[in-house]
Design a protein around this motif. Structure first.
Motif, short mmCIF file in Angstrom:
data_model
loop_
_atom_site.label_atom_id
_atom_site.label_comp_id
_atom_site.label_asym_id
_atom_site.label_seq_id
_atom_site.Cartn_x
_atom_site.Cartn_y
_atom_site.Cartn_z
N LEU A 99 0.74 -0.98 -0.04
CA LEU A 99 -0.04 -0.07 0.07
C LEU A 99 0.81 1.23 0.07
CD1 LEU A 99 -2.75 -1.03 2.53
CD2 LEU A 99 -3.15 -0.14 0.25
N MET A 100 1.97 1.35 0.71
CA MET A 100 2.63 2.55 0.79
C MET A 100 3.57 2.69 -0.31
SD MET A 100 3.33 4.81 3.01
CE MET A 100 3.09 4.18 4.66
N GLY A 101 4.04 1.67 -1.00
CA GLY A 101 4.57 1.90 -2.22
C GLY A 101 3.64 2.31 -3.39
N ARG A 127 10.94 2.90 8.32
CA ARG A 127 11.50 1.73 7.52
C ARG A 127 10.83 1.99 5.88
NH1 ARG A 127 7.67 -3.00 7.05
NH2 ARG A 127 5.82 -2.42 8.74
N PHE A 128 9.87 3.04 5.78
CA PHE A 128 9.53 3.35 4.61
C PHE A 128 9.93 4.62 4.12
CE2 PHE A 128 5.63 0.49 6.38
CZ PHE A 128 5.94 -0.34 5.30
N GLY A 129 10.86 5.31 4.79
CA GLY A 129 11.61 6.57 4.53
C GLY A 129 10.98 7.67 5.08
N TRP A 130 10.16 7.43 5.99
CA TRP A 130 9.38 8.80 6.71
C TRP A 130 10.18 9.04 7.89
CZ3 TRP A 130 4.49 10.68 5.51
CH2 TRP A 130 3.84 10.02 4.32
N ASP A 330 17.62 5.16 -0.72
CA ASP A 330 16.15 5.32 -0.80
C ASP A 330 15.69 3.97 -1.29
OD1 ASP A 330 13.55 5.64 -0.63
OD2 ASP A 330 13.60 7.92 -1.04
N GLU A 331 15.32 2.90 -0.97
CA GLU A 331 15.14 1.63 -1.29
C GLU A 331 13.63 1.89 -1.83
OE1 GLU A 331 15.61 -1.49 1.05
OE2 GLU A 331 17.55 -1.21 1.24
N LEU A 332 12.62 2.50 -1.27
CA LEU A 332 11.23 2.42 -1.83
C LEU A 332 11.12 3.34 -2.81
CD1 LEU A 332 8.41 1.29 -1.01
CD2 LEU A 332 8.12 3.00 0.59
N CYS A 333 11.83 4.44 -2.75
CA CYS A 333 11.60 5.45 -4.04
C CYS A 333 12.91 5.41 -4.55
CB CYS A 333 11.24 6.80 -3.39
SG CYS A 333 9.27 6.78 -2.75
N PRO A 334 13.36 4.58 -5.50
CA PRO A 334 14.50 4.55 -5.87
C PRO A 334 15.20 5.70 -6.72
CG PRO A 334 13.32 2.84 -6.94
CD PRO A 334 12.52 3.50 -5.89
N TRP A 335 14.18 6.39 -7.30
CA TRP A 335 14.58 7.57 -8.13
C TRP A 335 15.20 8.66 -7.29
CZ3 TRP A 335 9.52 5.69 -7.43
CH2 TRP A 335 8.75 6.15 -6.81
N LEU A 363 23.11 9.43 4.39
CA LEU A 363 21.94 9.36 5.08
C LEU A 363 20.57 8.58 4.18
CD1 LEU A 363 20.24 12.65 5.39
CD2 LEU A 363 21.86 12.07 3.72
N ASP A 364 19.80 7.92 4.99
CA ASP A 364 18.78 7.46 4.38
C ASP A 364 17.50 8.43 4.41
OD1 ASP A 364 19.95 4.88 4.41
OD2 ASP A 364 19.11 4.52 6.37
N ALA A 365 16.59 8.09 3.45
CA ALA A 365 15.40 8.99 3.11
C ALA A 365 14.65 9.33 4.45
CB ALA A 365 14.46 8.10 2.29
N SER A 366 14.75 8.42 5.47
CA SER A 366 13.91 8.97 6.59
C SER A 366 14.66 10.00 7.40
CB SER A 366 13.73 7.65 7.76
OG SER A 366 15.24 7.09 7.93
N GLU A 367 16.20 9.96 7.33
CA GLU A 367 16.76 11.00 7.99
C GLU A 367 16.60 12.28 7.37
OE1 GLU A 367 17.54 7.96 10.26
OE2 GLU A 367 18.22 7.64 8.06
#
Length: 413
Positions: A99-101, A127-130, A330-335, A363-367
């Motif tokens: 759903l998140m993707g 874990r979903f980049g938030w 960013d694994e969930l939004c690879p762009w 850093l990751d998308a969440s950071e």
């Protein structure tokens, strides 16, 4: 693990009962008729997504359009995820991930760079980049110690109590003007106003809700929505009543001071307890006895997801010139995953581009989402091990660039 019933699909108005049942099971709560009506209106907007399992809605993310105020006080369109749940019987099967993707891909297709939500459980969404991009505080004032409010004495206006119809006409305009003055604030739906203001025909078990407005001229400059509740003996023994401030919004410092002077002057009460407020709340400094105020809770507020990191970084304003190259994962939004150069010149113009040079921060998308509004410092995340500084001084440089005043806050999440 295979999803039950296939991939996510866009929710339709006819899914109302199925989505409601899924959310009620997921949150272990019943929707009031008003919330059910609001849910139906949101589903009609075409932004919500569900996963089916036969005749059941196994999981749902309910989303709608909002406008968010960015640093620099620039408004931007965004997706707001107001509810997300999976039936307890269908958890650990990849439903929420799918759903998140689906919702984030849809947000990108709409040309929106940012999504926002209020997290019921903070551990779910990183874990979903938030990332938690705003903070909140709750304050308690002992009326027995609070003497006078300094700025309130200069007020030439007056506080009056309005009925629901009067407040419904006056308060949204005040809120809409105020939200454009603080990063992180989002717009509020009309149905949310109906729930916040309450009803003059509330049931016997409901507390009366009072709607106070301050005006120094023909227009309302601020409002407070409050109830009077029984309270625990926070400052001593015995039965107590406290003023519970659900929301206070002011367009001027005078309006702010006058409203809190009014709230602290309500008879037959022992304390004033605020709802979630900004961490830079000036109330303590209005009190003649600042120790009468206690911060009783702090928490994360709005969570952000940078769906298009480049566009989001280009859209906000910056506090200082500088340049930093970040390695964004960013694994969930690879762009979004790339080495990005963020460069701000002395005029405040920003350029964000893919960089071939060695990154200075990783850093990751969440950071990045946590840092984006300027409420959290990169140096703090670095010390916590969540941001890797590959070039000495890069985190401090990014802090200066992302600086934001006032601190971000979100009322309507």
């Amino acid at each position: 693990m295979r999803l039950p019933g296939g991939p996510p699909r866009r929710a339709e108005p006819g899914d109302l009962d199925g989505v409601r049942a899924c959310l009620e099971a997921g949150f272990a709560a019943r929707y009031t008729p008003a919330r059910r009506d609001a849910l139906g209106a949101i589903l009609g907007g075409g932004r919500s997504h569900v996963v089916d399992d036969g005749s059941l809605v196994a999981g749902a993310i309910v989303a709608h359009d909002v406008e968010i105020t960015l640093p620099g006080l620039d408004p931007a369109p965004a997706a707001c995820l107001s509810d997300a749940a999976v039936r307890p019987t269908h958890r650990r099967r990849g439903v929420l991930s799918a759903l998140m993707g689906s919702v984030l891909a849809d947000t990108r297709e709409r040309g929106e760079a940012i999504a926002v939500l209020g997290a019921s459980e903070a551990g779910i969404y990183a874990r979903f980049g938030w990332g938690a991009a705003t903070a909140t505080a709750t304050y308690l004032v002992d009326r027995g110690k609070a003497r006078a409010l300094g700025g309130a004495r200069a007020s030439s206006g007056a506080v009056e109590l309005l009925d629901v119809a009067e407040a419904a006409e006056a308060f949204p305009a005040v809120f809409d003007a105020a939200r454009r003055r603080r990063p992180g604030e989002i717009s509020r739906r009309r149905d949310a106003w109906r729930e916040l203001l309450g009803s003059e025909t509330a049931g016997d078990g409901d507390l009366p809700r009072f709607l106070a407005a301050y005006a120094a001229g023909p227009d309302v400059d601020g409002y407070a929505i409050y109830e009077v509740r029984a309270a625990a003996a926070a400052f001593g023994a015995g039965e107590r009543r406290e003023v519970a401030v659900l929301e206070c919004c002011a367009l001027t410092d005078t309006a702010y001071a006058a409203l809190f002077a009014y709230l602290l002057g309500i008879d037959l009460t022992d304390a004033v307890r605020t709802g979630e407020r900004p961490v830079d709340e000036p109330l303590r400094h209005l009190l003649d006895e600042p120790r009468a105020l206690r911060t009783v809770d702090t928490c994360d507020g709005a969570w952000l997801r940078l769906v298009d990191a480049r566009a989001a970084l280009e859209r906000r304003g910056y506090g200082a010139p500088g340049r930093v190259v970040v390695d964004l994962r960013d694994e969930l939004c690879p762009w979004n995953a790339a080495h990005w150069s963020v460069e701000v010149d002395r005029t405040g113009a920003v350029e964000v581009a893919r960089a071939g040079s060695r990154p200075e921060l990783a850093l990751d998308a969440s950071e990045l989402a946590t840092l984006y509004l300027g409420g959290t410092r990169a140096t703090s995340l670095q010390r916590a091990g969540r941001v890797a500084e590959l070039e000495p001084g890069a985190a401090r440089r990014l802090d200066a660039m992302l600086y934001c005043d006032p601190v971000p806050f979100c009322t309507a999440i």
